[in-house]
Design an enzyme around this catalytic site. Sequence first.
Site, PDB file in Angstrom:
ATOM      1  N   CYS A  86       4.278 -16.897  -3.648  1.00 46.74           N
ATOM      2  CA  CYS A  86       3.393 -17.135  -4.801  1.00 46.74           C
ATOM      3  C   CYS A  86       4.020 -18.050  -5.851  1.00 46.74           C
ATOM      4  CB  CYS A  86       2.999 -15.816  -5.442  1.00 46.74           C
ATOM      5  SG  CYS A  86       2.071 -14.758  -4.328  1.00 46.74           S
ATOM      6  N   HIS A 112       0.400 -17.314 -12.734  1.00 49.08           N
ATOM      7  CA  HIS A 112      -0.005 -16.982 -11.371  1.00 49.08           C
ATOM      8  C   HIS A 112      -1.020 -15.857 -11.448  1.00 49.08           C
ATOM      9  CE1 HIS A 112      -0.122 -15.778  -7.299  1.00 49.08           C
ATOM     10  NE2 HIS A 112       0.620 -14.696  -7.464  1.00 49.08           N
ATOM     11  N   ASN A 145      -6.026 -13.378  -5.595  1.00 47.92           N
ATOM     12  CA  ASN A 145      -4.678 -13.952  -5.568  1.00 47.92           C
ATOM     13  C   ASN A 145      -4.611 -14.988  -4.437  1.00 47.92           C
ATOM     14  OD1 ASN A 145      -1.963 -14.507  -5.295  1.00 47.92           O
ATOM     15  ND2 ASN A 145      -1.297 -12.371  -5.404  1.00 47.92           N
TER      16      ASN A 145
HETATM   17  N1  ACO Z   1      -9.609   0.919  -2.547  1.00 49.36           N
HETATM   18  C1  ACO Z   1      -9.613   2.211  -2.870  1.00 49.36           C
HETATM   19  N2  ACO Z   1      -8.502   2.961  -2.950  1.00 49.36           N
HETATM   20  C2  ACO Z   1      -7.340   2.360  -2.685  1.00 49.36           C
HETATM   21  C3  ACO Z   1      -7.265   1.008  -2.328  1.00 49.36           C
HETATM   22  C4  ACO Z   1      -8.451   0.276  -2.272  1.00 49.36           C
HETATM   23  N3  ACO Z   1      -8.501  -1.031  -1.953  1.00 49.36           N
HETATM   24  N4  ACO Z   1      -5.967   0.686  -2.126  1.00 49.36           N
HETATM   25  C5  ACO Z   1      -5.245   1.795  -2.356  1.00 49.36           C
HETATM   26  N5  ACO Z   1      -6.080   2.813  -2.690  1.00 49.36           N
HETATM   27  C6  ACO Z   1      -5.735   4.192  -2.998  1.00 49.36           C
HETATM   28  C7  ACO Z   1      -4.484   4.649  -2.310  1.00 49.36           C
HETATM   29  O1  ACO Z   1      -4.777   5.138  -1.025  1.00 49.36           O
HETATM   30  C8  ACO Z   1      -4.002   5.727  -3.234  1.00 49.36           C
HETATM   31  O2  ACO Z   1      -4.763   6.880  -3.014  1.00 49.36           O
HETATM   32  P1  ACO Z   1      -4.087   8.352  -3.072  1.00 49.36           P
HETATM   33  O3  ACO Z   1      -3.606   8.497  -4.491  1.00 49.36           O
HETATM   34  O4  ACO Z   1      -5.195   9.252  -2.715  1.00 49.36           O
HETATM   35  O5  ACO Z   1      -2.968   8.316  -2.082  1.00 49.36           O
HETATM   36  C9  ACO Z   1      -4.383   5.207  -4.617  1.00 49.36           C
HETATM   37  O6  ACO Z   1      -5.425   4.246  -4.414  1.00 49.36           O
HETATM   38  C10 ACO Z   1      -3.213   4.527  -5.319  1.00 49.36           C
HETATM   39  O7  ACO Z   1      -2.593   3.599  -4.394  1.00 49.36           O
HETATM   40  P2  ACO Z   1      -1.415   2.701  -4.812  1.00 49.36           P
HETATM   41  O8  ACO Z   1      -1.050   1.778  -3.698  1.00 49.36           O
HETATM   42  O9  ACO Z   1      -0.335   3.571  -5.381  1.00 49.36           O
HETATM   43  O10 ACO Z   1      -2.128   1.838  -5.908  1.00 49.36           O
HETATM   44  P3  ACO Z   1      -1.535   1.288  -7.245  1.00 49.36           P
HETATM   45  O11 ACO Z   1      -1.995   2.121  -8.361  1.00 49.36           O
HETATM   46  O12 ACO Z   1      -0.078   0.988  -7.123  1.00 49.36           O
HETATM   47  O13 ACO Z   1      -2.307  -0.107  -7.316  1.00 49.36           O
HETATM   48  C11 ACO Z   1      -1.872  -2.437  -6.898  1.00 49.36           C
HETATM   49  C12 ACO Z   1      -2.137  -1.069  -6.279  1.00 49.36           C
HETATM   50  C13 ACO Z   1      -3.120  -2.884  -7.635  1.00 49.36           C
HETATM   51  C14 ACO Z   1      -1.543  -3.417  -5.783  1.00 49.36           C
HETATM   52  C15 ACO Z   1      -0.688  -2.294  -7.879  1.00 49.36           C
HETATM   53  O14 ACO Z   1       0.424  -1.740  -7.244  1.00 49.36           O
HETATM   54  C16 ACO Z   1      -0.297  -3.580  -8.492  1.00 49.36           C
HETATM   55  O15 ACO Z   1      -0.945  -4.058  -9.388  1.00 49.36           O
HETATM   56  N6  ACO Z   1       0.824  -4.166  -8.027  1.00 49.36           N
HETATM   57  C17 ACO Z   1       1.307  -5.453  -8.466  1.00 49.36           C
HETATM   58  C18 ACO Z   1       1.595  -6.279  -7.299  1.00 49.36           C
HETATM   59  C19 ACO Z   1       0.527  -7.301  -7.014  1.00 49.36           C
HETATM   60  O16 ACO Z   1      -0.428  -7.529  -7.684  1.00 49.36           O
HETATM   61  N7  ACO Z   1       0.798  -7.973  -5.930  1.00 49.36           N
HETATM   62  C20 ACO Z   1       0.020  -9.079  -5.519  1.00 49.36           C
HETATM   63  C21 ACO Z   1       0.851  -9.950  -4.648  1.00 49.36           C
HETATM   64  S1  ACO Z   1       2.402 -10.267  -5.326  1.00 49.36           S
HETATM   65  C22 ACO Z   1       2.190 -11.355  -6.498  1.00 49.36           C
HETATM   66  O17 ACO Z   1       1.436 -12.259  -6.324  1.00 49.36           O
HETATM   67  C23 ACO Z   1       2.970 -11.208  -7.723  1.00 49.36           C
END
Ligand code: ACO
Length: 323
Positions: free
Chosen positions: A112, A249, A279
Amino acid sequence: MIRSQLTGIGAYLPRTLVSNDEMAKRVDTSDEWIRERTGIRQRYFAAPDESCAFMATEAARAALADAGVDAAKVDAILLATATPDQAFPATAVRVQAALGCGGFGFDLSAACSGFIYALSMADAMIRAGQVRTVLVIGAEVYSRIMNWEDRGTCVLFGDGAGAVLLQAGEGDGSHADRGILASRLHSQGALADILYVDGAVGQPDKPGHLVMNGREVFRHAVGKLAETVQQTLEASGLTAADIDWLVPHQANMRIIDAVGRKLGLGADKVVVTVDQHANTSAASIPLALHAAYRDGRIKRGQLVLMEALGGGLTWGSALVRLG
Ligand code: ACO
């Protein structure tokens, strides 16, 4: 002194728009979950004929047209991508052939952060006097490396391409110059396993899908991005208050908001397209730059700060006064 002046901006988005509701028909998710966690409302997915090279070429053509420069003048093409059409030749030489330009072209892999890396490399080559006119492109087809069994990642990404034209110009070395005023690049290979693609030429038994520990990426993102931005500002003798626009980004809204807050920038100074494009990795910054330039928000002469973080981990920033 020689400055790398940014004189043209172009973009290409695939024909197929996919809303969150449409994603919810394919995987167990909802518009509400995706919007609340990421800010994403829709993304574009490339059709089979919209290859990385095709989209990159269209974006490059648009950047050349915007600058009013003929392709024959291009000395080099630097193409940032993690999703090239082939292991080799570089997608950049496919673009070179399609545009009919001379010089040389190569691809650059920094996930990225690829566009910031390519911009910084092109700037160094221009200031060294090696080249005068360079196309810097970010182009990605993440839909081809997504794991549709992993709802935590497949909803986050989209496809597209963006390009800028850099041209050598004169400056007096002050921050009033037009062009790239400073950039900073970083990587930390010890964090490679929190965001990677699990298959490639060296791992033919793996499917080649994106794997991410989202929480870990988030944990590192805000501090590292704010730090690199401060370094770039200091190198230019400027502060966040001098910036006209932050073009981050576009990974997710929470990271974008947190970095903006850390820099003390109001939302009215931050360009957001993650809602529209999701993204698009190395394409996200030039796509966002193009969107705000085309709708008249970003104007020539203004000071634009760009920052990105991605797999590697890699991260970096660049400060540009548009030419
Ligand atoms: N739809 C519905 N539920 C979902 C989904 C989805 N698409 N994906 C995950 N869940 C559920 C999981 O199963 C979990 O359920 P549970 O609590 O019953 O087990 C719950 O949601 C939480 O899952 P997490 O993976 O812990 O979700 P999190 O709160 O961490 O959010 C996210 C995920 C949005 C990716 C977050 O970690 C984030 O913002 N990370 C930053 C990294 C990023 O944006 N990366 C992009 C690429 S890297 C870059 O470009 C910088």
